[in-house]
Design a protein around this motif. Structure first.
Motif, short mmCIF file in Angstrom:
data_model
loop_
_atom_site.label_atom_id
_atom_site.label_comp_id
_atom_site.label_asym_id
_atom_site.label_seq_id
_atom_site.Cartn_x
_atom_site.Cartn_y
_atom_site.Cartn_z
N GLY A 104 2.75 -6.16 -0.63
CA GLY A 104 1.03 -6.84 -1.52
C GLY A 104 0.50 -7.90 -0.46
N ALA A 105 1.43 -8.91 -1.15
CA ALA A 105 0.81 -10.30 -1.13
C ALA A 105 -0.11 -10.31 0.59
N ILE A 159 -0.44 -2.69 -5.52
CA ILE A 159 1.53 -3.61 -5.16
C ILE A 159 1.89 -4.26 -5.05
N ALA A 160 1.07 -5.31 -5.35
CA ALA A 160 1.70 -6.86 -5.62
C ALA A 160 2.29 -6.30 -7.02
N LEU A 196 6.72 -6.81 -3.67
CA LEU A 196 5.56 -7.96 -3.93
C LEU A 196 4.62 -8.74 -2.40
N GLY A 197 6.21 -8.84 -1.72
CA GLY A 197 5.43 -9.67 -0.41
C GLY A 197 4.77 -8.81 0.76
N GLY A 200 -3.62 -3.50 -2.16
CA GLY A 200 -2.60 -4.95 -2.10
C GLY A 200 -2.33 -5.51 -3.42
N ILE A 201 -3.15 -5.86 -4.47
CA ILE A 201 -3.06 -6.53 -5.29
C ILE A 201 -2.29 -4.81 -6.28
N VAL A 230 -3.51 -7.98 0.99
CA VAL A 230 -4.29 -9.57 0.70
C VAL A 230 -4.78 -10.60 1.30
N LYS A 265 -8.06 -4.70 -0.40
CA LYS A 265 -7.67 -5.81 -1.32
C LYS A 265 -7.56 -5.16 -2.25
N GLY A 323 4.97 -4.24 -7.28
CA GLY A 323 6.33 -5.43 -7.36
C GLY A 323 7.05 -5.89 -7.91
N LEU A 324 5.96 -6.88 -8.88
CA LEU A 324 6.22 -7.80 -10.35
C LEU A 324 7.12 -6.83 -11.53
#
Length: 88
Positions: free
Chosen positions: A31-32, A62-63, A28-29, A59-60, A35, A56, A66-67
């Motif tokens: 991916g953030a 990937i985030a 998550l980190g 990245g979203i 972004v 972008k 991660g969640l």
């Protein structure tokens, strides 16, 4: 005559794991960070302005992955996909 239709139900066996939580937080980190720094990443590693939205979006995605890993839901999704493909 007494036969019933039996659908394959997916038994949900969910459990919390600190290991998966830590790995999901790391993903998550990442991916953030993608972004947040999408312009620098796109300018330096990809073709520039034409790929800002693609970076972008990556990245979203990937985030979100991660969640899902943080909540340990990735095994549920993967097992549902395998059951769908292989008709177990």
């Amino acid at each position: 005559m007494g036969e019933f239709l039996c659908y394959n139900t997916l038994m949900i066996d969910w459990s919390f794991s600190f290991g998966w939580f830590a790995l999901g937080a790391l993903i998550l980190g990442i991916g953030a960070a993608i972004v947040i720094f999408y312009q620098q990443i796109s300018d330096n590693f990809i073709s520039g302005v034409s790929s800002y939205d693609k970076v972008k979006l990556a990245g979203i995605i990937i985030a979100i992955v991660g969640l899902l890993i943080m909540a340990n839901l990735h095994t549920l999704i993967l097992s549902a996909f395998v059951n769908l493909v292989f008709k177990r």
